[in-house]
Design a protein around this motif. Structure first.
Motif, PDB file in Angstrom:
ATOM      1  N   ARG A  44      79.071   8.002  68.318  1.00 54.28           N
ATOM      2  CA  ARG A  44      78.069   9.030  68.604  1.00 54.28           C
ATOM      3  C   ARG A  44      78.734  10.184  69.342  1.00 54.28           C
ATOM      4  O   ARG A  44      79.288  10.010  70.421  1.00 54.28           O
ATOM      5  CB  ARG A  44      76.945   8.436  69.465  1.00 54.28           C
ATOM      6  CG  ARG A  44      75.919   9.448  69.922  1.00 54.28           C
ATOM      7  CD  ARG A  44      74.796   8.778  70.698  1.00 54.28           C
ATOM      8  NE  ARG A  44      73.907   9.763  71.291  1.00 54.28           N
ATOM      9  CZ  ARG A  44      72.757   9.469  71.888  1.00 54.28           C
ATOM     10  NH1 ARG A  44      72.357   8.208  71.975  1.00 54.28           N
ATOM     11  NH2 ARG A  44      72.003  10.420  72.402  1.00 54.28           N
ATOM     12  N   VAL A  45      78.683  11.360  68.727  1.00 56.53           N
ATOM     13  CA  VAL A  45      79.247  12.550  69.353  1.00 56.53           C
ATOM     14  C   VAL A  45      78.235  13.694  69.252  1.00 56.53           C
ATOM     15  O   VAL A  45      77.347  13.673  68.398  1.00 56.53           O
ATOM     16  CB  VAL A  45      80.582  12.985  68.685  1.00 56.53           C
ATOM     17  CG1 VAL A  45      81.627  11.895  68.803  1.00 56.53           C
ATOM     18  CG2 VAL A  45      80.375  13.360  67.232  1.00 56.53           C
ATOM     19  N   LYS A  46      78.389  14.659  70.107  1.00 55.54           N
ATOM     20  CA  LYS A  46      77.540  15.843  70.043  1.00 55.54           C
ATOM     21  C   LYS A  46      77.939  16.663  68.825  1.00 55.54           C
ATOM     22  O   LYS A  46      79.081  17.096  68.703  1.00 55.54           O
ATOM     23  CB  LYS A  46      77.690  16.670  71.320  1.00 55.54           C
ATOM     24  CG  LYS A  46      76.755  17.860  71.401  1.00 55.54           C
ATOM     25  CD  LYS A  46      76.955  18.601  72.718  1.00 55.54           C
ATOM     26  CE  LYS A  46      76.022  19.810  72.798  1.00 55.54           C
ATOM     27  NZ  LYS A  46      76.216  20.559  74.068  1.00 55.54           N
ATOM     28  N   CYS A  47      76.996  16.875  67.921  1.00 55.88           N
ATOM     29  CA  CYS A  47      77.291  17.614  66.700  1.00 55.88           C
ATOM     30  C   CYS A  47      77.408  19.115  67.014  1.00 55.88           C
ATOM     31  O   CYS A  47      76.750  19.629  67.926  1.00 55.88           O
ATOM     32  CB  CYS A  47      76.187  17.379  65.666  1.00 55.88           C
ATOM     33  SG  CYS A  47      76.542  18.105  64.040  1.00 55.88           S
ATOM     34  N   ASN A  67      72.930  14.754  67.433  1.00 60.40           N
ATOM     35  CA  ASN A  67      73.966  13.738  67.644  1.00 60.40           C
ATOM     36  C   ASN A  67      74.540  13.324  66.294  1.00 60.40           C
ATOM     37  O   ASN A  67      73.804  12.859  65.414  1.00 60.40           O
ATOM     38  CB  ASN A  67      73.383  12.515  68.339  1.00 60.40           C
ATOM     39  CG  ASN A  67      72.864  12.829  69.732  1.00 60.40           C
ATOM     40  OD1 ASN A  67      73.648  13.050  70.649  1.00 60.40           O
ATOM     41  ND2 ASN A  67      71.545  12.861  69.884  1.00 60.40           N
ATOM     42  N   ASN A 311      82.414   4.060  71.609  1.00 61.63           N
ATOM     43  CA  ASN A 311      82.976   5.399  71.761  1.00 61.63           C
ATOM     44  C   ASN A 311      84.271   5.370  72.558  1.00 61.63           C
ATOM     45  O   ASN A 311      85.250   6.039  72.219  1.00 61.63           O
ATOM     46  CB  ASN A 311      81.959   6.324  72.440  1.00 61.63           C
ATOM     47  CG  ASN A 311      81.035   7.003  71.449  1.00 61.63           C
ATOM     48  OD1 ASN A 311      80.715   6.454  70.410  1.00 61.63           O
ATOM     49  ND2 ASN A 311      80.577   8.192  71.773  1.00 61.63           N
ATOM     50  N   PHE A 315      87.696   7.009  71.353  1.00 59.73           N
ATOM     51  CA  PHE A 315      88.014   8.301  71.950  1.00 59.73           C
ATOM     52  C   PHE A 315      88.867   8.202  73.215  1.00 59.73           C
ATOM     53  O   PHE A 315      89.536   9.177  73.586  1.00 59.73           O
ATOM     54  CB  PHE A 315      86.725   9.071  72.258  1.00 59.73           C
ATOM     55  CG  PHE A 315      85.935   9.395  71.014  1.00 59.73           C
ATOM     56  CD1 PHE A 315      86.522  10.049  69.949  1.00 59.73           C
ATOM     57  CD2 PHE A 315      84.607   9.024  70.900  1.00 59.73           C
ATOM     58  CE1 PHE A 315      85.809  10.340  68.800  1.00 59.73           C
ATOM     59  CE2 PHE A 315      83.874   9.312  69.754  1.00 59.73           C
ATOM     60  CZ  PHE A 315      84.481   9.969  68.694  1.00 59.73           C
ATOM     61  N   THR A 322      87.135  14.470  66.918  1.00 65.61           N
ATOM     62  CA  THR A 322      86.253  14.702  65.773  1.00 65.61           C
ATOM     63  C   THR A 322      86.462  16.113  65.241  1.00 65.61           C
ATOM     64  O   THR A 322      86.482  17.070  66.016  1.00 65.61           O
ATOM     65  CB  THR A 322      84.780  14.537  66.180  1.00 65.61           C
ATOM     66  OG1 THR A 322      84.607  13.267  66.803  1.00 65.61           O
ATOM     67  CG2 THR A 322      83.868  14.626  64.966  1.00 65.61           C
ATOM     68  N   VAL A 345      86.920  11.442  62.079  1.00 63.39           N
ATOM     69  CA  VAL A 345      87.514  10.962  63.324  1.00 63.39           C
ATOM     70  C   VAL A 345      88.996  10.786  63.047  1.00 63.39           C
ATOM     71  O   VAL A 345      89.396   9.962  62.216  1.00 63.39           O
ATOM     72  CB  VAL A 345      86.881   9.636  63.783  1.00 63.39           C
ATOM     73  CG1 VAL A 345      87.598   9.095  65.012  1.00 63.39           C
ATOM     74  CG2 VAL A 345      85.399   9.839  64.096  1.00 63.39           C
ATOM     75  N   ASP A 387      89.442  18.767  69.417  1.00 60.37           N
ATOM     76  CA  ASP A 387      88.158  18.086  69.264  1.00 60.37           C
ATOM     77  C   ASP A 387      87.055  19.099  68.993  1.00 60.37           C
ATOM     78  O   ASP A 387      86.927  20.104  69.695  1.00 60.37           O
ATOM     79  CB  ASP A 387      87.837  17.304  70.544  1.00 60.37           C
ATOM     80  CG  ASP A 387      86.623  16.410  70.371  1.00 60.37           C
ATOM     81  OD1 ASP A 387      86.488  15.797  69.308  1.00 60.37           O
ATOM     82  OD2 ASP A 387      85.810  16.334  71.319  1.00 60.37           O
TER      83      ASP A 387
END
Length: 400
Positions: A44-47, A67, A311, A315, A322, A345, A387
């Motif tokens: 889960r990453v901030k889009c 997300n 995560n 990461f 990403t 990723v 990133d």
């Protein structure tokens, strides 16, 4: 790939199922996991869609409320017991399963309610730090045994044929997802002479294997069963082992994922809370269980910890980033007009040309330059991706 490891009966498979919702047997006895379970979990990453003010159309991933959820593969390995490296229990199978793992999530019963063999005991009776040392020893001894099988042959080839030790070790360890850089660094840290492998002795070989384990199979601890009071003190002790430790409650995550799947609650893995959508559809027992999760887990820990552990494995342990490849750097879309279709990723240090190869071999071979969608600046093949980069690859035959 990340491996989910640990001794029997610590919630390892519950963690795996909570992360993937894959069908797997969960039971309170050793060796429930006879064959490895494989499944897809999501980072889960901030889009970047909200930064650019666009509505994205994900293809290889998903976007929920800004997300980005990016699929990754997990493997749930058989439970580990002492002397697995000698073949005890499912030892050979366990160790064979982690060959391909790039990093390990070690699920530990932080409450101390399972002994070293995975048998139930009173909470607080067992020291979970022993479980950490067990896993370290088993993997180190396993690697050392693999090296010892051909060690005399390797010595002769270095001393008589003039072969390079690193080349021989790289070939010998190629099936264990061990890289040349891991071997070089392990030799350096062990303070051994690569030109004189005969001088290493058994102790030197074991020291080398131990450093190799740390470098090639980086590990974090998922301190599970944090809803049991005895886990609180053990959490601090686990942090003293030097590993990254993530407090977890896999059972709570699994309950929330299943409730969300049934439409009873709104919950995204990693959220600090959930919203009950239709209270009338909940039985009194379900409502009570959800409230207990809210009070005993989410309010105390800030999350169930499962998503945070996933995560962190990618990461932090693996140093991944990403990136978002697009064809049109103005409209941020592919050739079908889909906005921000893919999220990749990739390892930190990946170059623009390497990204092109990841997308398609032909794209890498005919690479001309890349374009940064934010600045519209042209980037050369050696540009190191950052990133969150949104990148268009310009090639002689196609752009992506």
């Amino acid at each position: 790939m990340v491996g989910i490891v640990g001794k029997p009966n610590v919630g390892k498979t519950t963690f795996f199922v909570a992360a993937t919702l894959a069908p797997a047997e969960i039971a309170p006895y050793p060796f429930t996991t006879i064959k490895p379970n494989r499944g897809v979990a999501y980072l889960r990453v901030k889009c970047v869609c909200r930064e650019f003010g666009v509505q994205d159309n994900p293809v290889n991933s998903a976007c929920v409320d800004g997300n980005r959820l990016i699929p990754v593969e997990l493997i749930d390995c058989a439970g580990l017991v002492p002397d697995a490296w000698r073949g005890r229990g499912l030892g050979n199978q366990f160790l064979d399963e982690i060959r391909r793992a790039d990093a390990l999530i070690h699920v530990v019963d932080a409450s101390g309610s399972t002994d070293i063999e995975g048998r139930p005991c009173r909470p607080g009776e067992h020291d979970p730090v022993e479980d950490v040392r067990l896993l370290e020893r088993e993997i180190t001894m396993w690697m050392a045994q693999i090296l010892k099988r051909d060690w005399q042959k390797i010595i002769r080839r270095v001393e008589l044929a003039g072969d390079k030790l690193v080349d021989l070790l790289e070939k010998r360890l190629s099936g264990l997802a061990i890289k040349r850089t891991h071997i070089l660094e392990a030799i350096k840290r062990a303070e051994l002479d690569p030109g004189k492998p005969r001088s290493w002795g058994d102790d030197g070989l074991l020291t080398f294997a131990d450093h190799l384990r740390r470098l090639s199979k980086p590990m974090l601890i998922a301190a599970n069963k944090m809803d049991i009071p005895a886990a609180e003190d053990n959490l601090e002790r686990l942090k003293e082992t030097g590993y990254l430790v993530v407090p977890c409650c896999a059972e709570a995550e699994l309950a929330l994922r299943r409730a969300a799947e049934k439409g009873l609650i709104k919950y995204l893995p990693g959220d600090p809370d959930f919203e009950i959508l239709e209270p009338s559809k909940l039985t009194p027992q379900q409502a009570k269980a959800l409230e207990a999760i809210r009070e005993r887990v989410l309010a105390r820990l800030g999350s169930t910890g499962v998503q945070q552990a996933l995560n962190a494995a990618y990461f932090e342990l693996l140093g991944a980033i990403t990136v978002y490849p697009v064809e049109d750097p103005e409209k941020l879309c592919d050739h079908q007009g889909r906005v921000l279709p893919d999220a990749y990723v990739v390892p930190k240090g990946t170059t623009a040309r390497e990204l092109a190869y990841m997308i398609h071999t032909e794209l890498g071979e005919s690479f001309i330059y890349a374009i940064d969608a934010r600045t519209k600046r042209r980037l050369g093949e050696d540009y190191v991706l950052k990133d969150g980069d949104v990148i268009s690859i310009v090639a002689a035959k196609k752009r992506a």
